[in-house]
Scaffold this active site. Structure first.
Site, PDB file in Angstrom:
ATOM      1  N   LYS A   1       0.817  -1.216   0.000  1.00 59.04           N
ATOM      2  CA  LYS A   1       0.000   0.000   0.000  1.00 59.04           C
ATOM      3  C   LYS A   1       0.849   1.264   0.000  1.00 59.04           C
ATOM      4  CE  LYS A   1      -4.089  -1.856  -0.190  1.00 59.04           C
ATOM      5  NZ  LYS A   1      -4.745  -1.962  -1.501  1.00 59.04           N
TER       6      LYS A   1
ATOM      7  N   LYS B   1     -15.918  -7.453  -4.302  1.00 59.80           N
ATOM      8  CA  LYS B   1     -15.037  -7.020  -5.389  1.00 59.80           C
ATOM      9  C   LYS B   1     -14.299  -8.193  -6.040  1.00 59.80           C
ATOM     10  CE  LYS B   1     -11.847  -4.372  -3.822  1.00 59.80           C
ATOM     11  NZ  LYS B   1     -10.420  -4.156  -3.793  1.00 59.80           N
ATOM     12  N   THR B   2     -13.689  -9.037  -5.201  1.00 61.68           N
ATOM     13  CA  THR B   2     -12.929 -10.179  -5.728  1.00 61.68           C
ATOM     14  C   THR B   2     -13.877 -11.241  -6.281  1.00 61.68           C
ATOM     15  OG1 THR B   2     -11.171  -9.753  -4.136  1.00 61.68           O
ATOM     16  CG2 THR B   2     -11.193 -11.919  -5.146  1.00 61.68           C
TER      17      THR B   2
ATOM     18  N   ASP C   1      -7.243  -5.688  -7.469  1.00 64.91           N
ATOM     19  CA  ASP C   1      -7.155  -4.681  -6.413  1.00 64.91           C
ATOM     20  C   ASP C   1      -6.705  -3.283  -6.833  1.00 64.91           C
ATOM     21  OD1 ASP C   1      -7.509  -4.159  -3.605  1.00 64.91           O
ATOM     22  OD2 ASP C   1      -5.345  -4.080  -3.404  1.00 64.91           O
TER      23      ASP C   1
ATOM     24  N   ARG D   1      -4.916 -13.542   5.653  1.00 61.09           N
ATOM     25  CA  ARG D   1      -4.654 -13.210   4.247  1.00 61.09           C
ATOM     26  C   ARG D   1      -3.826 -14.282   3.553  1.00 61.09           C
ATOM     27  NH1 ARG D   1      -6.393  -8.149   1.751  1.00 61.09           N
ATOM     28  NH2 ARG D   1      -7.155  -6.867   3.456  1.00 61.09           N
TER      29      ARG D   1
END
Length: 543
Positions: A202, A244-245, A259, A324
């Site tokens: 990020k 979203k995914t 992403d 994750r």
């Protein structure tokens, strides 16, 4: 590694202030995994996937993210809660402390790049204290060929030192011992005190979110994207938990990425990354087959608990809800090889509205699209505290506020302009509740949401009649193949119309309150894209 290479690497790392280090350059994923296991920093699952624990930090620490305030950034950055300044002097002092800390150690260096579209390629050199941090970078950034590595020179440097904790934060202008700092003039991302790998990813995303719009006229987007057989590209924005995914994984369309993407002046949509970083809490093969099957040797699991048989227990959130996995994008079968495509046709804003008042699908005007993009709404389901049953509205500007250095209105205006130039349709999709709020109504079935998206992608909602929602002003189709017609207007699904109106006005008011901080920089068209009414207006005028 022979002596000659070691000498060369030591010399080359000295330019960053790193002295007497043993540097391992561009090791294979297998080698990095082996070192991690040998050093007892992680263990392997039954199928040979590496699993590690990131320690104290199991997520990003947004309050400890800083941008160096200097001549380049002073007038560009939207300073405030999200973008906190640190002086050049304090950055340099911290960087010296970090390089001193890393000197004399065994380090792992990775050369990679971001931005799949060749014109915008940005080379990144990453120096990590931990071998598995380096594996994460291998997975997440794009991987140069052997030939490209020969004359590699970086545009940006990441220094990642989880073991360095600043002993006197106040003296360096930071909040506590950990920090993530972006220096746009020196082109360095400095991470200290946190082993959470997402800080590196990020940090670079944040850097691109300033450089691309300011210097390259490219709109950076926190979204997933896929492309159909006819070459039409679809873009999916949404905060965590909105789909979203899930919704961008479509057997009939190729995934560009899940992403981070850019949208160029000539309407190319390109992935910034070379991998995926997916949540695995409650993961099953039935729900998320692509992600489940991507967890194999080469992937990296983070903060996952194991059951008695030594298998990952994806239901267990005792370490964190934010479990994750990172994996290279080639772990997914249905991939757009180049990781870029042209011809954006449809944009989807995904929101999980736990109030149950937004339509399951609505078409947005350019003003509404910019307004909802700047707002970045979803609703979190309550339940974290006993006795709280009301959903909580959550707004994150541009569906990614923590990573946006510019004022959100800048991204909103760019999106509006690109939409109109490319003739893109923008849709708001509610993947949340219908027939009442959380606890009363029910979650909209995934098969209905998929049917809406398929109908849009096939052009089947281009020629149906629409009606306007009286409170939000959104245009709702009167018919959608594969979806019960009574669902399309949310007011029809509530037993009591008055209860719907009351709840909808309450949410509309939250939108207006949230938007106040952006209003002075937004155009009139964008402001008019918001809900038609709030608590201060009478509904009769609009019905």
């Amino acid at each position: 590694m022979n002596n000659l290479q070691t000498v060369e690497t030591q010399v080359s790392l000295e330019i960053y202030g790193l002295k007497n280090v043993t540097a391992h350059w561009n090791l294979s994923p297998e080698k990095l995994q082996q070192i991690t296991v040998d050093k007892k920093m992680g263990k392997e699952t039954k199928n040979g996937t590496l699993s590690i624990n990131t320690g104290k930090f199991t997520g990003r620490s947004p309050q400890d993210r800083f941008i160096v305030k200097d001549d380049y950034t002073a007038d560009k950055v939207w300073w405030g809660k999200t973008n906190k300044p640190v002086s050049t002097e304090n950055f340099n002092k911290l960087k010296n402390e970090v390089t001193k800390y890393l000197s004399g150690k065994e380090l792992y260096v990775r050369d990679g790049y971001v931005c799949a579209e060749p014109e915008f390629r940005t080379n990144i050199r990453t120096v990590t204290e931990l071998p598995w941090s380096n594996l994460f970078v291998y997975n997440m950034f794009l991987r140069p060929s052997e030939k490209e590595l020969e004359n590699f020179s970086e545009d940006w440097l990441i220094l990642c030192a989880p073991g360095y904790v600043c002993p006197d934060p106040a003296a360096y202008g930071i909040r506590q011992g950990n920090f993530s700092i972006i220096n746009f003039t020196d082109k360095i991302a400095l991470v200290g005190g946190s082993a959470y790998t997402g800080e590196m990813k990020k940090g670079i995303f944040s850097a691109l979110n300033l450089i691309l719009p300011v210097e390259k006229n490219v709109l950076p987007m926190h979204c997933s994207a896929n492309v159909g057989k006819k070459g039409d590209t679809a873009i999916f924005f949404g905060l965590s938990g909105t789909g979203k995914t899930t919704l961008s994984a479509d057997p009939d369309r190729k995934l560009i990425g899940d992403d981070e993407h850019g949208w160029t002046a000539d309407n190319t949509i390109f992935n910034f990354e070379g991998g995926c970083y997916a949540k695995v809490i409650d993961l099953t093969e039935e729900k998320e087959p692509d992600i489940f099957r991507a967890i194999r040797p080469g992937a990296l699991l983070e903060n996952v608990v194991f059951n008695a048989d030594g298998d990952p227990d994806y239901l267990d959130s005792s370490i964190t809800q934010n479990t994750r996995v990172s994996y290279p994008i080639y772990h997914i079968d249905n991939i757009q090889e180049t990781l870029y495509a042209n011809n954006p046709k449809n944009i989807f804003f995904l929101t999980c509205d736990a109030f149950g008042v937004l339509p399951p699908v609505s078409k947005l005007t350019p003003g509404q699209a910019a307004y909802h993009f700047i707002s970045g709404y979803t609703a979190k389901v309550a339940g974290t505290e006993a006795g709280i049953t009301e959903p909580v509205p959550s707004f994150s500007a541009c569906f990614g506020e923590p990573f946006m250095p510019l004022h959100p209105a800048k991204y909103g205006e760019m999106l509006s302009k690109k939409m109109q130039e490319a003739g893109v349709n923008v849709w708001l999709i509610n993947t949340g509740w219908s027939a009442g709020p959380y606890g009363v109504g029910s979650r909209i079935k995934l098969k209905y949401t998929r049917a809406m998206i398929t109908a849009i992608l096939n052009g089947e909602l281009d020629h149906v009649d629409y009606e306007q929602n009286p409170i939000f002003g959104l245009f709702m189709p009167k018919y959608c193949p594969g979806v019960p017609t009574e669902m399309l207007d949310p007011m029809n699904t509530w037993l009591q119309k008055g209860a719907y109106i009351g709840k909808a006005i309450q949410l509309a008011h939250s939108f207006h309150l949230n938007f106040e901080k952006f209003a002075h920089q937004a155009t009139q068209q964008i402001i008019e894209g918001g809900p038609l009414i709030d608590e201060h207006h009478h509904l009769e005028e609009h019905i």
